[in-house]
Design an enzyme around this catalytic site. Structure first.
Site, PDB file in Angstrom:
ATOM      1  N   LYS A 190       4.791   2.700  10.885  1.00 50.37           N
ATOM      2  CA  LYS A 190       3.865   2.066   9.943  1.00 50.37           C
ATOM      3  C   LYS A 190       4.086   0.558   9.925  1.00 50.37           C
ATOM      4  O   LYS A 190       5.220   0.087   9.806  1.00 50.37           O
ATOM      5  CB  LYS A 190       4.085   2.645   8.547  1.00 50.37           C
ATOM      6  CG  LYS A 190       3.311   1.953   7.432  1.00 50.37           C
ATOM      7  CD  LYS A 190       3.708   2.501   6.061  1.00 50.37           C
ATOM      8  CE  LYS A 190       3.132   1.678   4.930  1.00 50.37           C
ATOM      9  NZ  LYS A 190       3.593   2.131   3.604  1.00 50.37           N
ATOM     10  N   LYS A 242      -1.331  -2.883  -6.983  1.00 49.69           N
ATOM     11  CA  LYS A 242      -0.008  -2.594  -7.513  1.00 49.69           C
ATOM     12  C   LYS A 242       0.290  -3.483  -8.724  1.00 49.69           C
ATOM     13  O   LYS A 242      -0.237  -4.594  -8.825  1.00 49.69           O
ATOM     14  CB  LYS A 242       1.076  -2.877  -6.456  1.00 49.69           C
ATOM     15  CG  LYS A 242       1.088  -1.987  -5.252  1.00 49.69           C
ATOM     16  CD  LYS A 242       2.189  -2.434  -4.293  1.00 49.69           C
ATOM     17  CE  LYS A 242       2.198  -1.602  -3.018  1.00 49.69           C
ATOM     18  NZ  LYS A 242       2.651  -0.229  -3.278  1.00 49.69           N
ATOM     19  N   ASP A 265       7.061  -3.579   4.042  1.00 53.38           N
ATOM     20  CA  ASP A 265       6.281  -2.352   4.206  1.00 53.38           C
ATOM     21  C   ASP A 265       5.890  -2.112   5.662  1.00 53.38           C
ATOM     22  O   ASP A 265       5.232  -1.117   5.963  1.00 53.38           O
ATOM     23  CB  ASP A 265       5.036  -2.386   3.310  1.00 53.38           C
ATOM     24  CG  ASP A 265       4.589  -1.003   2.885  1.00 53.38           C
ATOM     25  OD1 ASP A 265       5.432  -0.087   2.861  1.00 53.38           O
ATOM     26  OD2 ASP A 265       3.405  -0.834   2.563  1.00 53.38           O
ATOM     27  N   GLU A 314      -2.334   3.437   1.782  1.00 48.79           N
ATOM     28  CA  GLU A 314      -2.874   2.905   3.039  1.00 48.79           C
ATOM     29  C   GLU A 314      -2.048   3.284   4.251  1.00 48.79           C
ATOM     30  O   GLU A 314      -2.571   3.374   5.369  1.00 48.79           O
ATOM     31  CB  GLU A 314      -3.000   1.383   2.949  1.00 48.79           C
ATOM     32  CG  GLU A 314      -1.739   0.584   3.221  1.00 48.79           C
ATOM     33  CD  GLU A 314      -0.592   0.869   2.251  1.00 48.79           C
ATOM     34  OE1 GLU A 314       0.575   0.812   2.680  1.00 48.79           O
ATOM     35  OE2 GLU A 314      -0.867   1.133   1.067  1.00 48.79           O
ATOM     36  N   ARG A 319      -0.665   6.060   5.242  1.00 45.44           N
ATOM     37  CA  ARG A 319      -1.059   7.297   5.917  1.00 45.44           C
ATOM     38  C   ARG A 319      -2.368   7.122   6.691  1.00 45.44           C
ATOM     39  O   ARG A 319      -2.628   7.857   7.646  1.00 45.44           O
ATOM     40  CB  ARG A 319      -1.150   8.441   4.913  1.00 45.44           C
ATOM     41  CG  ARG A 319      -2.238   8.328   3.875  1.00 45.44           C
ATOM     42  CD  ARG A 319      -1.982   9.228   2.679  1.00 45.44           C
ATOM     43  NE  ARG A 319      -0.860   8.738   1.876  1.00 45.44           N
ATOM     44  CZ  ARG A 319      -0.408   9.353   0.784  1.00 45.44           C
ATOM     45  NH1 ARG A 319      -0.966  10.469   0.370  1.00 45.44           N
ATOM     46  NH2 ARG A 319       0.617   8.853   0.114  1.00 45.44           N
TER      47      ARG A 319
END
Length: 431
Positions: free
Chosen positions: A199, A211, A222, A284, A286
């Site tokens: 990812k 968020k 991330d 997002e 996935r």
């Protein structure tokens, strides 16, 4: 035997003495890999700024090397002026071990550097790090290791039908990218073909499902999954492992603007076999993984397919910071990954792909509901399973140990690169 006047350290403790112009650091550690890594990491922290160090610990030298390198790591400092430089690791280390093997030491250094590469990429601030920046980092690895690299820009992604990446990246001024790196060594005919997917969300605002402010602070990390798989293929090539490996890095910034994807949108990931109802734009990861996993299944036909991602807060809540969640229907693959994790000091805990929960990801208006809000880590894994076909597949959710709140054990504050050394161990075992 008379008692020693000195209070010797217990396991994991560090005591420092001053002997003339030298500093003596005593570390309590048992002679097993886990304790030695942690002990060597503690020694490295105690020796920050030292020019030279001599290390004498009883036990495997590889664990000592990994601990010293990982414990001495500090994130790059971006300040200016008198106090700008961050803490620096010891410059020269001599390990006292007559049985030390040069090849073992080199392998340990390569493994530790993989973790450091992943940490450095993930800790970079997101005003510098966008999908194009990550592409440049991948190109640098490809150049130094002789890897083949393919990059899809936003136009190529649209032509090929990578709907997940285009949806997630549509709200950012930094358009999405997909990177493929191929390592094809000679003499790998009997080894399984492995595809690693990471990812790569270079910053995650949550999109329209924004968020809270506190939840965004660590979101530069991330894209740790992409950093980890890039570091792994770099290490595989450095070691010359005789196993074919392909890495896929789906890269996007999840922001919000006129082009953002919205809750209630219907998105079609790569291959067109599934439509997805968007119910939370903050799920997002996935979506970009669905594109890459479907591409791997339909175009690459791997023997093993493994994805790694800082995917769900649910996995962090379940397992905290000390281990990662592992999902797979393949017991043999689970066993190999758990064994590699223990050997690397990066343990995985298996969570169930519970088929009774499969109905939770059904949608009334599309094939799949992206984020039903129940059994978060499990339903996310069940969602990803829809895109891997019949492949032998495992999903690693490193949202917990992928970030650390402080310097502890082998981990460092910020991104940890957790999983890089475990995946390298797995690949070594498959050769």
């Amino acid at each position: 035997m008379s008692a020693s006047p000195f209070d010797w350290p217990e396991g994991g403790e560090v005591r420092a003495l001053v002997a003339g112009d030298r500093r003596v650091v005593l570390v309590g550690a048992h002679p097993d890999d886990r304790a030695l890594r942690r002990g060597a990491a503690a020694a490295a922290r105690a020796l920050l700024h030292a020019e030279q160090a001599i290390i004498a610990l009883a036990g495997p030298v590889s664990a000592q090397v990994e601990g010293l390198v990982l414990g001495g790591y500090r994130s790059q400092h971006f300040g200016r002026g008198e106090f700008a430089p961050g803490a620096t690791p010891v410059a020269v280390v001599t390990i006292v071990d007559p049985a030390a093997d040069e090849e073992v030491v080199e392998r340990a250094q390569v493994a530790a550097r993989a973790s450091l590469l992943a940490r450095g990429l993930a800790n970079a601030p997101s005003n510098l790090k966008n999908p194009a920046w990550m592409v440049e980092r991948a190109q640098a690895v490809a150049s130094r290791r002789g890897l083949e690299i393919t990059v899809w820009d936003e136009e190529a992604l649209a032509v090929a039908g990578f709907g997940g990446l285009l949806a997630v990246g549509g709200g950012s001024v930094s358009p999405p990218r997909l990177v493929r790196l191929d390592y094809r060594p000679e003499g790998a005919s009997d080894a399984p073909f492995v595809v690693l997917v990471g990812k790569g969300i270079t910053f995650d605002t949550g999109g329209i499902s924004v968020k809270p402010a506190d939840g965004m602070v660590s979101m530069r990390t991330d894209m740790s999954g992409s950093a980890i798989v890039l570091a792994v293929i770099d290490a595989v090539a450095a070691l010359g492992l005789t196993i074919p490996v392909t890495v896929l890095m789906p890269l996007a910034e999840n922001s919000f603007a006129e082009g953002s994807y919205r809750p209630s949108d219907i998105v079609t990931p790569y291959g067109g076999k599934r439509t997805v109802e968007i119910t939370n734009t903050d799920a997002e990861g996935r979506m970009v993984l669905a594109d890459a996993l479907a591409y791997a299944d339909l175009e690459l036909e791997p023997d093993l397919l493994i994805d790694v991602a800082t995917l769900t807060g649910a996995a962090r809540i379940a397992l905290a910071r000390s281990m990662a969640a592992l999902f797979s229907d393949d017991d043999e693959l689970v066993g190999a990954l758990r064994e590699a994790g223990v050997a690397a000091g990066e343990p995985f805990w298996r969570l169930p792909l519970h088929d009774d929960y499969r109905s939770m990801i059904d949608s009334a208006v599309a094939d799949l509901d992206q984020a039903p809000g129940k059994a978060g880590a499990i339903t996310a894994a069940l969602f990803l399973r829809e895109f891997v076909g019949e492949r032998r597949w495992a999903h690693l959710d490193v949202a917990g140990p992928g970030r650390s709140d402080d310097d502890t054990g082998l981990l460092s504050k910020g991104a940890t690169g957790y999983g890089a050394r475990a995946l390298l161990r797995l690949l070594e075992g498959l050769t």
